[in-house]
Design a protein around this motif. Structure first.
Motif, PDB file in Angstrom:
ATOM      1  N   UNK A 161       0.843  -1.153   0.001  1.00 56.21           N
ATOM      2  CA  UNK A 161       0.063   0.152  -0.331  1.00 56.21           C
ATOM      3  C   UNK A 161       0.853   1.660  -0.344  1.00 56.21           C
ATOM      4  N   UNK A 162       0.290   2.308  -0.394  1.00 54.23           N
ATOM      5  CA  UNK A 162       0.705   3.144  -0.133  1.00 54.23           C
ATOM      6  C   UNK A 162       1.704   3.939   0.835  1.00 54.23           C
ATOM      7  N   UNK A 163       2.708   4.605   1.101  1.00 54.38           N
ATOM      8  CA  UNK A 163       3.110   5.425   2.481  1.00 54.38           C
ATOM      9  C   UNK A 163       3.333   4.799   3.693  1.00 54.38           C
ATOM     10  N   UNK A 164       3.966   3.513   2.772  1.00 56.28           N
ATOM     11  CA  UNK A 164       4.385   2.003   4.059  1.00 56.28           C
ATOM     12  C   UNK A 164       5.726   2.314   4.043  1.00 56.28           C
ATOM     13  N   UNK A 165       6.388   2.962   2.926  1.00 51.44           N
ATOM     14  CA  UNK A 165       8.166   3.020   3.291  1.00 51.44           C
ATOM     15  C   UNK A 165       9.352   2.501   2.045  1.00 51.44           C
ATOM     16  N   UNK A 166       8.101   2.043   1.027  1.00 52.95           N
ATOM     17  CA  UNK A 166       8.962   1.646   0.196  1.00 52.95           C
ATOM     18  C   UNK A 166      10.338   2.212  -0.331  1.00 52.95           C
ATOM     19  N   UNK A 167       9.549   3.915  -0.657  1.00 48.36           N
ATOM     20  CA  UNK A 167      10.748   4.927  -1.562  1.00 48.36           C
ATOM     21  C   UNK A 167      12.063   4.574  -0.032  1.00 48.36           C
ATOM     22  N   UNK A 168      11.829   5.183   0.753  1.00 45.14           N
ATOM     23  CA  UNK A 168      12.729   5.100   2.372  1.00 45.14           C
ATOM     24  C   UNK A 168      13.428   3.889   2.263  1.00 45.14           C
ATOM     25  N   UNK A 169      12.916   2.590   2.240  1.00 43.73           N
ATOM     26  CA  UNK A 169      13.766   1.355   2.673  1.00 43.73           C
ATOM     27  C   UNK A 169      14.733   1.582   0.855  1.00 43.73           C
ATOM     28  N   UNK A 170      14.138   1.742  -0.227  1.00 41.18           N
ATOM     29  CA  UNK A 170      15.367   1.867  -1.137  1.00 41.18           C
ATOM     30  C   UNK A 170      16.594   3.014  -0.999  1.00 41.18           C
ATOM     31  N   UNK A 171      16.336   4.327  -0.542  1.00 41.09           N
ATOM     32  CA  UNK A 171      17.433   5.569  -0.080  1.00 41.09           C
ATOM     33  C   UNK A 171      18.247   4.274   0.997  1.00 41.09           C
ATOM     34  N   UNK A 172      17.415   3.617   1.791  1.00 43.45           N
ATOM     35  CA  UNK A 172      17.749   2.867   2.827  1.00 43.45           C
ATOM     36  C   UNK A 172      19.226   2.235   2.429  1.00 43.45           C
ATOM     37  N   UNK A 173      18.516   1.514   1.869  1.00 43.48           N
ATOM     38  CA  UNK A 173      19.726   0.745   0.408  1.00 43.48           C
ATOM     39  C   UNK A 173      20.926   1.203  -0.377  1.00 43.48           C
ATOM     40  N   UNK A 174      21.002   2.063  -0.520  1.00 43.00           N
ATOM     41  CA  UNK A 174      22.206   3.319  -1.368  1.00 43.00           C
ATOM     42  C   UNK A 174      22.887   3.488  -0.358  1.00 43.00           C
ATOM     43  N   UNK A 175      21.838   4.008   0.802  1.00 40.65           N
ATOM     44  CA  UNK A 175      23.010   4.600   2.386  1.00 40.65           C
ATOM     45  C   UNK A 175      23.618   3.919   2.779  1.00 40.65           C
ATOM     46  N   UNK A 176      23.085   2.296   2.604  1.00 42.99           N
ATOM     47  CA  UNK A 176      24.350   1.241   3.541  1.00 42.99           C
ATOM     48  C   UNK A 176      25.209   1.185   2.920  1.00 42.99           C
ATOM     49  N   UNK A 177      24.698   0.992   0.916  1.00 39.44           N
ATOM     50  CA  UNK A 177      26.293   0.511   0.798  1.00 39.44           C
ATOM     51  C   UNK A 177      26.701   1.940  -0.592  1.00 39.44           C
ATOM     52  N   UNK A 178      26.623   3.551   0.684  1.00 39.90           N
ATOM     53  CA  UNK A 178      27.437   4.216   0.058  1.00 39.90           C
ATOM     54  C   UNK A 178      27.229   4.945  -1.516  1.00 39.90           C
TER      55      UNK A 178
END
Ligand SMILES: Nc1ncnc2c1ncn2[C@@H]1O[C@H](COP(=O)(O)OP(=O)(O)OP(=O)(O)O)[C@@H](O)[C@H]1O
Ligand SMILES: [Mg+2]
Length: 379
Positions: A161-178
């Motif tokens: 569903x919308x607003x559950x953090x999908x985009x946030x997770x993707x950003x976090x993956x990029x951040x985790x991997x630098x």
């Protein structure tokens, strides 16, 4: 967020603002400040991985700053009239740039950094652990993959569903991997001019493949780029889908340093081919938050605010069942606005309290009904 991270965000936001106003010199100075800040923090970091991540990001920012300066110089030198490619800091800024650009040959730039990590994502422990196992660790330890005869690669699709953090997770993956984060919305790829959409897609992959340390590409609302094929589908749409499939097939071999993520609210609309290996063969359901996740979200939403000692978090968690993370953050914002507005009028600051939340939650309805939830769960 800690104070240096706030400062960093402020420098980057300033740089983007200045870029939008075509003040490249100002943007270069702000970017250099951001880089310096990160170099200092990298030096202080005790953890080797954090040190490496911060140094990498600092170097990228420094490079951006130097590129911006070079561009200023080259603009001042008539003999050198070819503008250099500048790595843009933000997607928003890029959108402005492509809208205002008079030069059709100037390729759009898609990347931005991400300072988020999994710690910024409340709940979703199962999704995070799948991402760790399937995406983060294989990217970090390619040699180990070989030892176990694993191929790695393959993209991960988030659906829910919308607003559950999908985009946030993707950003976090990029951040985790630098890694530089490429947030791709179909509006940036799709063009009304025949053939331009496929050129945009090719430009995106070319840029990402040229990233020295790899990149994380996130296709937001991938359903608009990869809708299920039909007999009456427009030729250009079909051509774009075919090209997307071919580009994704490079992952794991030629494009081992690219991480592919995608999100959709309507997974059932996707063309089957996009879900087959080595494309988005890993699917992750991103559900509405459970109780502990909702509590964590209220804590995130109220992190930087004075809170009345009587505010009952357990009650908030209970009455917010069925709401998404985005809904909860929105409620916190609405609640905080009440004492803020009062303080402007009266000059007296006070903590946000239960009554503010009562008002903030009026007329808030779950953005997803039970029927739709079932549809996601059964997909
Ligand atoms: N799990 C979460 N942890 C912390 N914040 C969250 C979480 N989920 C949502 N949020 C908040 O909601 C905002 C919107 O979330 P996000 O854009 O990631 O949702 P989404 O699943 O991508 O939605 P959509 O399907 O509409 O694109 C985030 O910026 C964040 O403030
Ligand atoms: Mg999203």
């Amino acid at each position: 967020m800690c104070s240096w991270a706030n400062k960093l965000t402020a420098y980057i936001d300033n740089a983007n603002l200045l870029l939008q106003k075509s003040d490249r010199n100002g943007a270069a100075i702000e970017t250099a400040k951001a880089a310096e800040l990160l170099f200092v923090e990298a030096k202080k970091a005790a953890n080797a991985a954090t040190k490496k991540k911060l140094t990498l990001r600092a170097s990228q920012l420094l490079e951006t700053s130097l590129l911006l300066r070079d561009e200023i110089k080259s603009k001042r030198t008539p003999a050198n009239s070819q503008p250099q490619k500048t790595q843009i800091l933000s997607q928003r800024n890029q959108q402005e740039k492509s809208k205002n650009s008079n030069d059709e040959n100037d390729p759009p730039v898609f990347s931005r950094g991400s300072t988020l990590t999994f710690a910024d994502v409340a709940g979703l422990d199962e999704v995070k652990s799948t991402l760790m196992q399937r995406v983060v660790l294989p990217f970090r330890f390619p040699d180990k993959l070989l030892i176990y005869g694993l191929t790695g690669g393959g993209g991960m699709l988030f659906y829910g569903p919308p607003g559950t953090g999908k985009t946030l997770l993707a950003r976090a993956v990029a951040g985790e991997l630098g890694l530089p984060f490429y947030l791709i919305k179909s509006s940036e790829i799709l063009s009304q001019y025949y053939g331009q959409s496929t050129k945009n897609l090719a430009a995106l992959f070319e840029q990402a493949r040229n990233e020295p340390d790899g990149a994380c590409i996130f296709f937001d609302e991938i359903d608009s780029l990869a809708k299920r094929r039909t007999d009456d589908m427009h030729g250009a749409t079909l051509q774009l889908l075919t090209q997307l499939l071919q580009e994704l097939d490079g992952v794991g071999g030629r494009d081992g340093r690219l991480v592919f993520l995608a999100a959709t609210n309507t997974p059932w609309d996707l063309d089957d081919a996009i879900l087959r290996p080595p494309r988005f063969c890993e699917k992750c359901y991103v559900p509405l938050p459970d109780e502990p996740a909702r509590r964590a979200m209220f804590e995130i939403g109220l992190k930087k605010c004075i809170v009345d000692a009587d505010l009952n978090f357990s009650e908030l968690v209970e009455i917010s069942e069925g709401l998404s993370g985005a809904d909860i953050i929105n409620i916190c914002e609405r609640a905080k606005l009440i004492p803020f507005t009062e303080a402007i009028q009266t000059g007296v600051d006070r903590p946000v309290n239960a009554n503010d939340f009562k008002k903030a939650m009026q007329n808030i309805k779950p953005s997803v009904n039970k029927e739709s939830l079932k549809k996601y769960e059964n997909w």
